[in-house]
Design an enzyme around this catalytic site. Structure first.
Site, PDB file in Angstrom:
ATOM      1  N   SER A 113       0.821  -1.208   0.000  1.00  0.00           N
ATOM      2  CA  SER A 113       0.000   0.000   0.000  1.00  0.00           C
ATOM      3  C   SER A 113       0.853   1.255   0.000  1.00  0.00           C
ATOM      4  CB  SER A 113      -0.888   0.002   1.248  1.00  0.00           C
ATOM      5  OG  SER A 113      -1.513   1.254   1.424  1.00  0.00           O
ATOM      6  N   TYR A 137      -2.143   0.396  10.005  1.00  0.00           N
ATOM      7  CA  TYR A 137      -2.310  -0.253   8.708  1.00  0.00           C
ATOM      8  C   TYR A 137      -1.047  -0.112   7.866  1.00  0.00           C
ATOM      9  CZ  TYR A 137      -3.694  -1.017   3.883  1.00  0.00           C
ATOM     10  OH  TYR A 137      -3.739  -1.460   2.593  1.00  0.00           O
ATOM     11  N   LYS A 141       1.615  -3.137   6.654  1.00  0.00           N
ATOM     12  CA  LYS A 141       1.968  -3.440   5.268  1.00  0.00           C
ATOM     13  C   LYS A 141       3.486  -3.377   5.061  1.00  0.00           C
ATOM     14  CE  LYS A 141      -1.827  -4.422   3.078  1.00  0.00           C
ATOM     15  NZ  LYS A 141      -2.003  -5.726   2.397  1.00  0.00           N
TER      16      LYS A 141
END
Length: 319
Positions: A113, A137, A141
């Site tokens: 991402s 998040y 990643k």
């Protein structure tokens, strides 16, 4: 592939089929929909953290590689649910890698991402830009990328590539639509279908029209590049550890709203709200490395991005 019943994963499944490959879908349906998996595609309902189940799926179906799309993808929610985010995205990726080792599978394409970059300090993000994630998040990643790099160093013959992408939009088939409650396109479309007025968060950013500028990439292009990456790994083609799948230009939120009104035929003036904390003014990536090595391209216009998203959502019927 993991997450093959989701919006992005289901498109990758169809792209694999179009390239004459035989996909196997593993998904726990926590956010994916079984109806997104095409008829005739092998489907295993299992959690990626169930290493035994993942190993069995790889072994039973004779898999030669993994496209790992499954994960908990909501950056904002991850701040409130950090442990859940890490369990799904870090422990889950470690589980997939352990299952691959147990099954003798040596190639992985990982959906990473743009969140690994945080707020960039340059106008155009490249593969060499500093990684400074600002949410659990994004951190999860980036750790996933590290895990794959570490396994590649430790395991002979193991290869992996990480695809960092930004705002994924549109649809390449009316059978699959973006059902996320957090992404801009479905938020605007659902508001219009319900007779509500879409909202813009912040119109005083240092951008041409005052609204945030982001990379919007079509899910069809994204899916094709996942398959190209998988084919390159299987062929032994040397690749970079990670690629940015970006437009190089970006679109503003205001441009998206104007295009939504044009495509839907619903004339509206967006409501204006305050900025959301932590929203950078501009995040746009240079996709030239992916274009050179993986054939990455932006083959849909902004109008086509919106019209395909609108068409797929309308085809799905009432929410």
């Amino acid at each position: 592939m993991t997450g093959g019943a989701g919006y992005i994963g289901a498109h990758v499944v169809r792209s694999l089929q179009q390239q004459g490959m035989t996909p196997v879908v593993l998904d726990d349906l926590s956010s994916g929909l079984a109806k997104f998996v095409p008829d005739g595609v092998a489907f295993v309902q299992a959690d990626i953290n169930d290493t035994v189940a993942v190993t069995a799926a790889l072994t039973d179906h004779g898999c030669v590689g993994v496209i790992h799309v499954a994960g908990f993808k909501y950056a904002g929610v991850s701040v409130q649910r950090p442990l859940h985010t890490y369990t799904q995205n870090v422990t889950g990726t470690a589980s997939v890698l352990a299952a691959m080792e147990a099954a003798g599978v040596k190639h992985i394409v990982f959906s990473s991402s743009a969140a690994v970059f945080g707020t960039p300090d340059t106008e155009l993000v490249t593969e060499e830009s500093a990684t400074r994630p600002e949410s659990p998040y994004g951190e999860s990643k980036l750790i996933g990328e590290w895990l794959i790099a570490d396994v590649a160093r430790a395991r002979e013959g193991f290869t992996g590539v990480c695809l960092r992408y930004f705002n994924v939009v549109g649809s390449a088939t009316d059978e699959v639509y973006d059902a996320s409650p957090h992404n801009l396109f479905p938020l605007v479309i659902e508001a219009l279908l319900a007779g509500r007025t879409p909202r813009i968060n912040g119109v005083d950013y240092p951008t041409p029209d005052g609204t945030c500028v982001r990379d919007y990439v079509h899910v069809g292009d994204l899916a094709d590049t996942h398959v190209a990456a998988a084919q390159a790994l299987l062929a032994g083609t040397p690749l970079k550890p990670a690629y940015n799948l970006g437009s190089g230009t970006g679109l503003s939120v205001r441009q998206i709203m104007d295009t939504m009104a044009e495509v839907s035929g619903i004339d509206f003036t967006p409501e204006i709200a305050d900025r959301r904390p932590g929203d950078p003014a501009r995040i746009v990536a240079d996709g030239s490395a992916a274009a050179a090595d993986l054939g990455w391209k932006m083959s849909y216009s902004p109008s086509e991005m919106v019209s395909t998203a609108w068409s797929a959502r309308k085809a799905s019927g009432p929410a």
